[in-house]
Scaffold this active site. Structure first.
Site, PDB file in Angstrom:
ATOM      1  N   ASP A   3       0.816  -1.213   0.000  1.00 21.46           N
ATOM      2  CA  ASP A   3       0.000   0.000   0.000  1.00 21.46           C
ATOM      3  C   ASP A   3       0.851   1.266   0.000  1.00 21.46           C
ATOM      4  OD1 ASP A   3      -2.303  -1.467  -0.035  1.00 21.46           O
ATOM      5  OD2 ASP A   3      -2.825  -1.144   2.063  1.00 21.46           O
ATOM      6  N   GLY A   4       2.004   1.231   0.668  1.00 19.06           N
ATOM      7  CA  GLY A   4       2.868   2.410   0.700  1.00 19.06           C
ATOM      8  C   GLY A   4       3.369   2.781  -0.682  1.00 19.06           C
ATOM      9  N   ASN A  47      -4.470   9.012   1.729  1.00 22.79           N
ATOM     10  CA  ASN A  47      -4.872   8.515   3.050  1.00 22.79           C
ATOM     11  C   ASN A  47      -5.121   9.631   4.054  1.00 22.79           C
ATOM     12  OD1 ASN A  47      -5.111   5.788   2.714  1.00 22.79           O
ATOM     13  ND2 ASN A  47      -3.206   5.250   3.736  1.00 22.79           N
ATOM     14  N   ASP A  48      -4.059  10.410   4.358  1.00 25.04           N
ATOM     15  CA  ASP A  48      -4.205  11.349   5.462  1.00 25.04           C
ATOM     16  C   ASP A  48      -3.166  12.459   5.444  1.00 25.04           C
ATOM     17  OD1 ASP A  48      -1.859  10.003   6.621  1.00 25.04           O
ATOM     18  OD2 ASP A  48      -3.246   8.470   7.289  1.00 25.04           O
ATOM     19  N   ARG A  94       6.829  14.235  24.159  1.00 20.91           N
ATOM     20  CA  ARG A  94       6.149  15.410  24.688  1.00 20.91           C
ATOM     21  C   ARG A  94       4.944  15.708  23.804  1.00 20.91           C
ATOM     22  NH1 ARG A  94       6.867  19.912  21.953  1.00 20.91           N
ATOM     23  NH2 ARG A  94       6.553  21.206  23.806  1.00 20.91           N
ATOM     24  N   ASP A  98      -0.392  14.318  20.777  1.00 20.07           N
ATOM     25  CA  ASP A  98       0.758  13.975  19.936  1.00 20.07           C
ATOM     26  C   ASP A  98       0.599  14.579  18.541  1.00 20.07           C
ATOM     27  OD1 ASP A  98       1.867  12.570  21.975  1.00 20.07           O
ATOM     28  OD2 ASP A  98       1.710  10.593  21.045  1.00 20.07           O
ATOM     29  N   ALA A 131      -6.235   3.340   8.012  1.00 23.74           N
ATOM     30  CA  ALA A 131      -4.780   3.457   8.137  1.00 23.74           C
ATOM     31  C   ALA A 131      -4.430   4.029   9.520  1.00 23.74           C
ATOM     32  CB  ALA A 131      -4.231   4.306   6.997  1.00 23.74           C
ATOM     33  N   TYR A 132      -3.640   5.084   9.560  1.00 23.68           N
ATOM     34  CA  TYR A 132      -3.170   5.674  10.817  1.00 23.68           C
ATOM     35  C   TYR A 132      -4.337   6.058  11.725  1.00 23.68           C
ATOM     36  CZ  TYR A 132       0.026   8.615  13.677  1.00 23.68           C
ATOM     37  OH  TYR A 132       0.767   9.173  14.686  1.00 23.68           O
ATOM     38  N   GLN A 175       4.596   9.783   4.330  1.00 19.07           N
ATOM     39  CA  GLN A 175       5.736   9.593   3.432  1.00 19.07           C
ATOM     40  C   GLN A 175       6.510  10.865   3.122  1.00 19.07           C
ATOM     41  OE1 GLN A 175       3.736   7.693   0.125  1.00 19.07           O
ATOM     42  NE2 GLN A 175       4.179   5.657   0.927  1.00 19.07           N
TER      43      GLN A 175
END
Length: 295
Positions: free
Chosen positions: A67-68, A141-142, A152, A171, A183-184, A241
């Protein structure tokens, strides 16, 4: 004459053995495989096309990898409206359509016109600094605004259509397409969305607030994320990416992109059947419960 651009991931095909075999099968059917110079150096086959001419010379793009690899190719192919066929050489393969063993059937189906093209919504992000547009990025994707390193939290303000939504110590924050919901965003606790839909998904990453939850909003909306952190260690990334650093006061404006990814589909699987199968595969890759760390 059908020109097929072949984009392999040699980390998943060392020496290009599988890539060479697929290029040969394309040629055997009277189609023309196009490859970049660096690919030709490995497989010594196909017609070499310079990088700046590659995508505009293709009728289809075959992506050999996971997928990447497909995500990276999709961000280029979408600019030319090219249909993309993902050939899975990876592990999970949510986006890839066929396995290497199915390539003969896939080529015959394309020659016979027995395929369809699935449209997938994409995202566009503009980075604004002191009122000036610094860059524009595309994602299938995002779009993520997140800390680059160190344990932190960072601080982000989120607006939708100019209206303040919330202040997020976290985060980071993700804006995902329906495709990216598996995905993420899924790992960050976001919902799964049928990729046939069109919407924007806002998901906080490890928020340090009890009221921070994922939000699904209309695809016509505009999401604006303002960096409210003095840290120089924040990145804007697309599909995990490509990344650019962002700084306090920067505004990242995310909307639906004008272009789409066009995925070639040979089969007509149910999305939920695919989801079930892939999630089962993912669980089977985990070590057994109670097992120790392998030496």
């Amino acid at each position: 004459m059908i020109n097929i651009g072949v984009i392999p991931n040699f980390s998943k095909d060392p020496g290009g053995v599988k890539t060479s075999a697929i290029v040969s099968k394309i040629q055997q059917r009277g189609m023309y495989p196009l490859v970049l110079p660096e690919v030709y150096e490995v497989i010594n086959a196909g017609k070499v096309v310079a990088k700046e001419e590659f995508y505009r010379s293709c009728d289809f793009v075959f992506v050999l990898g996971g997928d990447g690899t497909l995500l990276r190719a999709a961000r280029q192919a979408c600019k030319y409206g090219l249909p993309v066929l993902g050939i899975n050489m990876g592990r999970l393969g949510f986006l890839t359509e066929v396995e290497v063993s199915d390539i003969d059937q896939a080529l015959d189906s394309i020659l016979a016109g027995n395929y369809y093209v699935e449209q997938r919504m994409m995202l566009k992000a503009k980075l604004l600094r002191q009122g000036m547009e610094m860059c524009e990025l595309m994602a299938l994707n995002d779009i993520a605004i997140a800390k680059a390193s160190f344990a932190r939290i960072i601080h982000l303000k989120v607006f939708i259509n100019g209206e303040f939504v919330g202040y997020y110590p976290a985060d980071g924050v993700l804006v995902s397409s329906p495709t990216g919901s598996t995905a993420y965003s899924l790992s960050a606790g976001g919902p799964i969305i049928n990729p046939a839909m069109e919407c924007l998904l806002l998901t906080p990453i490890c928020p340090h607030a009890l009221n921070a939850r994922a939000i699904v909003t209309d695809s016509k909306d505009e999401i604006c994320i303002v960096v409210a952190d003095k840290s120089r260690d924040v990145l804007l990334t697309v599909d995990g990416q490509e990344g650019v650093p962002v700084y306090k006061g920067d505004r990242i404006v995310v909307t639906k992109a004008e272009v789409e990814t066009r995925l070639v589909r040979i089969k007509r699987p149910s999305f939920f059947g695919l989801l079930r199968d892939k999630m089962t595969e993912r669980l089977s890759d985990l070590p057994e419960a109670g097992g120790g760390i392998e030496e």
